[in-house]
Design an enzyme around this catalytic site. Structure first.
Site, PDB file in Angstrom:
ATOM      1  N   ARG A  86      -9.709   3.067   6.697  1.00  0.00           N
ATOM      2  CA  ARG A  86      -8.685   3.962   7.229  1.00  0.00           C
ATOM      3  C   ARG A  86      -9.342   5.022   8.112  1.00  0.00           C
ATOM      4  O   ARG A  86     -10.488   5.414   7.890  1.00  0.00           O
ATOM      5  CB  ARG A  86      -7.933   4.656   6.096  1.00  0.00           C
ATOM      6  CG  ARG A  86      -7.126   3.727   5.196  1.00  0.00           C
ATOM      7  CD  ARG A  86      -6.374   4.544   4.140  1.00  0.00           C
ATOM      8  NE  ARG A  86      -5.588   3.696   3.249  1.00  0.00           N
ATOM      9  CZ  ARG A  86      -6.030   3.182   2.108  1.00  0.00           C
ATOM     10  NH1 ARG A  86      -7.275   3.447   1.723  1.00  0.00           N
ATOM     11  NH2 ARG A  86      -5.254   2.426   1.351  1.00  0.00           N
TER      12      ARG A  86
ATOM     13  N   LYS B  26      -7.118   8.723   0.486  1.00  0.00           N
ATOM     14  CA  LYS B  26      -5.736   8.444   0.104  1.00  0.00           C
ATOM     15  C   LYS B  26      -5.592   8.123  -1.375  1.00  0.00           C
ATOM     16  O   LYS B  26      -4.674   8.587  -2.046  1.00  0.00           O
ATOM     17  CB  LYS B  26      -5.185   7.293   0.940  1.00  0.00           C
ATOM     18  CG  LYS B  26      -3.719   6.989   0.668  1.00  0.00           C
ATOM     19  CD  LYS B  26      -3.187   5.926   1.609  1.00  0.00           C
ATOM     20  CE  LYS B  26      -1.703   5.666   1.339  1.00  0.00           C
ATOM     21  NZ  LYS B  26      -1.152   4.644   2.270  1.00  0.00           N
TER      22      LYS B  26
ATOM     23  N   HIS C 230      -3.960   1.877  12.490  1.00  0.00           N
ATOM     24  CA  HIS C 230      -3.634   1.192  11.235  1.00  0.00           C
ATOM     25  C   HIS C 230      -3.258  -0.264  11.486  1.00  0.00           C
ATOM     26  O   HIS C 230      -3.415  -1.114  10.607  1.00  0.00           O
ATOM     27  CB  HIS C 230      -2.495   1.916  10.517  1.00  0.00           C
ATOM     28  CG  HIS C 230      -2.430   1.609   9.049  1.00  0.00           C
ATOM     29  ND1 HIS C 230      -3.253   2.220   8.128  1.00  0.00           N
ATOM     30  CD2 HIS C 230      -1.668   0.745   8.339  1.00  0.00           C
ATOM     31  CE1 HIS C 230      -2.991   1.755   6.925  1.00  0.00           C
ATOM     32  NE2 HIS C 230      -2.030   0.849   7.029  1.00  0.00           N
TER      33      HIS C 230
ATOM     34  N   ARG D  62      -6.105  -2.483  11.050  1.00  0.00           N
ATOM     35  CA  ARG D  62      -6.352  -2.739   9.629  1.00  0.00           C
ATOM     36  C   ARG D  62      -5.477  -3.903   9.148  1.00  0.00           C
ATOM     37  O   ARG D  62      -5.925  -4.768   8.400  1.00  0.00           O
ATOM     38  CB  ARG D  62      -6.058  -1.451   8.869  1.00  0.00           C
ATOM     39  CG  ARG D  62      -6.311  -1.458   7.389  1.00  0.00           C
ATOM     40  CD  ARG D  62      -6.120  -0.030   6.887  1.00  0.00           C
ATOM     41  NE  ARG D  62      -5.634   0.023   5.513  1.00  0.00           N
ATOM     42  CZ  ARG D  62      -6.409   0.036   4.446  1.00  0.00           C
ATOM     43  NH1 ARG D  62      -7.707  -0.019   4.596  1.00  0.00           N
ATOM     44  NH2 ARG D  62      -5.886   0.109   3.239  1.00  0.00           N
TER      45      ARG D  62
ATOM     46  N   HIS E 115      -6.828  -1.009  -1.792  1.00  0.00           N
ATOM     47  CA  HIS E 115      -5.491  -0.755  -2.330  1.00  0.00           C
ATOM     48  C   HIS E 115      -5.565  -0.493  -3.829  1.00  0.00           C
ATOM     49  O   HIS E 115      -6.383  -1.079  -4.537  1.00  0.00           O
ATOM     50  CB  HIS E 115      -4.578  -1.957  -2.075  1.00  0.00           C
ATOM     51  CG  HIS E 115      -4.192  -2.123  -0.641  1.00  0.00           C
ATOM     52  ND1 HIS E 115      -3.797  -3.320  -0.099  1.00  0.00           N
ATOM     53  CD2 HIS E 115      -4.149  -1.227   0.383  1.00  0.00           C
ATOM     54  CE1 HIS E 115      -3.518  -3.165   1.180  1.00  0.00           C
ATOM     55  NE2 HIS E 115      -3.735  -1.899   1.493  1.00  0.00           N
TER      56      HIS E 115
ATOM     57  N   TYR F 268       1.188  -7.926   3.332  1.00  0.00           N
ATOM     58  CA  TYR F 268       0.576  -8.604   4.469  1.00  0.00           C
ATOM     59  C   TYR F 268       0.805 -10.115   4.457  1.00  0.00           C
ATOM     60  O   TYR F 268       0.493 -10.796   5.436  1.00  0.00           O
ATOM     61  CB  TYR F 268      -0.926  -8.309   4.507  1.00  0.00           C
ATOM     62  CG  TYR F 268      -1.220  -6.843   4.739  1.00  0.00           C
ATOM     63  CD1 TYR F 268      -1.041  -6.271   5.993  1.00  0.00           C
ATOM     64  CD2 TYR F 268      -1.657  -6.035   3.699  1.00  0.00           C
ATOM     65  CE1 TYR F 268      -1.287  -4.935   6.208  1.00  0.00           C
ATOM     66  CE2 TYR F 268      -1.915  -4.687   3.910  1.00  0.00           C
ATOM     67  CZ  TYR F 268      -1.727  -4.139   5.152  1.00  0.00           C
ATOM     68  OH  TYR F 268      -1.959  -2.805   5.362  1.00  0.00           O
TER      69      TYR F 268
END
Length: 395
Positions: free
Chosen positions: A241, A266, A340, A343, A366, A375
């Site tokens: 990120r 995050k 992003h 990513r 994640h 995804y």
């Protein structure tokens, strides 16, 4: 400025403007520099009447305004810092709401909110307080659910996801007002709960040839190009990120083990990723031949004096857009294509390579594999294999 390695031409311009400012103040018998004095001086030199040190200006006004603004900030903070002048008027809290507004800013710190989250939330709260002030509401005790409904009507053309964010911020702020005793009615509970399903959105992913064109257009002989190339590789190849790249320090690199170890901003989750060969050489090239001399311990710094770390809201969108235009990459209208999305492209490539979801989830950092499952929708070939024959279903 010389110690912070500002360009000689920049120092010369500052010296000329500030000497002229000093002469102006002596002629006017002014002994203290304030924003108002600075704006009077700028009007005298350029003919431009400013409402404040914000908004856009022509080049002549900017050359006079920048040194005055830099000096005022230095007088206030004792530091030289890079900043981008705001295009909108800085928020001034209406007097009747100052006490609770300041308390709520302290609440952010107690809740350990990220700086970017604070800025996002404040943008909405600022609009609310300005709206209430314009409606003649003098304090929080006079806020009603009808007024909140009228405020929300301003967002009727906004996307559902943003409306959900606005409602969340309002509920948060109104709950604080109730708990702190600024309002008696529990207005927050009357706000609707807008459920936005994560799987309702399809992440945008790049074509492989577009990614190659993007990387190839960067001038790697230029110091800034070396920096931008390394940043893009970290996203394209490792899926990092932007928030983590901004905060990455030299100590996060373990060259003997060829790994990058960070704690993600995050999720606060520790992650270790390999320094792949192309990433390693790009980092070495930047650190040895591109990175300016700086006291910052961050790997990536600004390439304009003072050479500090990037701010918490820097998303590199301007640089990305510039490289996309130079490479002739066309993005479909209505599609948000930022860092992003690169990513997301890594996730798509890993899916096409038949990597398990658990591996993709670990790579992207994640917290839950459910997040990674979003995804799956961009793996078109994989979805085709899941298609059902209607005749077989209804036999």
């Amino acid at each position: 400025m010389a110690e912070r390695e500002y360009a000689i031409s920049t120092i010369k311009n500052h010296r000329g403007v500030l000497n002229s400012l000093l002469k102006f103040m002596k002629e006017k018998n002014i002994t203290k520099l304030t924003e108002e004095v600075g704006m009077d001086y700028i009007k005298c030199k350029t003919g431009t009447k400013l409402q404040g040190f914000w908004g856009s200006s022509d080049r002549k006004t900017g050359r006079v305004m920048k040194p005055v603004q830099n000096l005022l900030i230095f007088m206030e903070t004792g530091e030289l810092s890079f900043f981008i002048r705001s295009h909108i008027q800085p928020f001034i809290c209406p007097p009747g709401f100052e006490k609770e507004y300041k308390q709520f800013q302290q609440e952010y710190q107690e809740r350990n909110y990220a700086d970017a989250t604070i800025v996002c939330n404040n943008n909405i709260i600022h609009k609310l307080l300005t709206f209430l002030d314009e409606k003649g509401i003098s304090n929080s005790g006079k806020i009603t659910s009808v007024l909140i409904s009228k405020f929300l009507a301003n967002y009727e053309e906004s996307k559902p996801k943003y409306v959900a964010t606005v409602v969340y911020v309002l509920r948060n702020y109104l709950s604080f007002l109730k708990e702190a005793g600024f309002i008696k009615i529990d207005i927050a509970s009357s706000l609707p709960h807008i459920r936005i399903l994560r799987n309702a959105f399809i992440p945008y992913s790049w074509k492989t040839e577009d990614v190659k064109k993007l990387l190839s257009i960067i001038d790697r002989g230029d110091p800034k190009g070396k920096r931008d190339f390394a940043i893009l590789l970290l996203i394209v190849r490792l899926g990092l990120r932007v928030s983590d790249i901004r905060r990455m320090q030299l100590s996060n690199l373990n060259w003997s083990r060829k790994t990058i170890s960070i704690i993600m901003q995050k999720t606060c989750k520790a992650i270790e990723l390999p320094i792949l060969d192309d990433i390693g050489w790009a980092l070495i090239d930047y650190l040895k031949n591109g990175r300016p001399r700086t006291a910052s311990n961050r790997i990536f710094v600004r390439h304009r004096a003072p050479f500090d770390a990037f701010g918490e809201n820097e998303c590199f969108q301007r640089e990305l857009r510039r490289y996309m235009e130079a490479a002739g990459i066309n993005i479909p209208s209505g599609v948000i294509c930022g860092m992003h999305s690169l990513r997301s492209t890594l996730a798509k490539n890993m899916l096409e390579a038949k990597a398990p979801l658990s591996v993709i989830s670990e790579t992207l950092g994640h917290q839950s594999i459910n997040t990674t499952s979003i995804y799956i929708k961009i793996d078109i070939e994989g979805l085709r294999k899941c298609a059902l024959d209607p005749e077989e279903v209804f036999q």
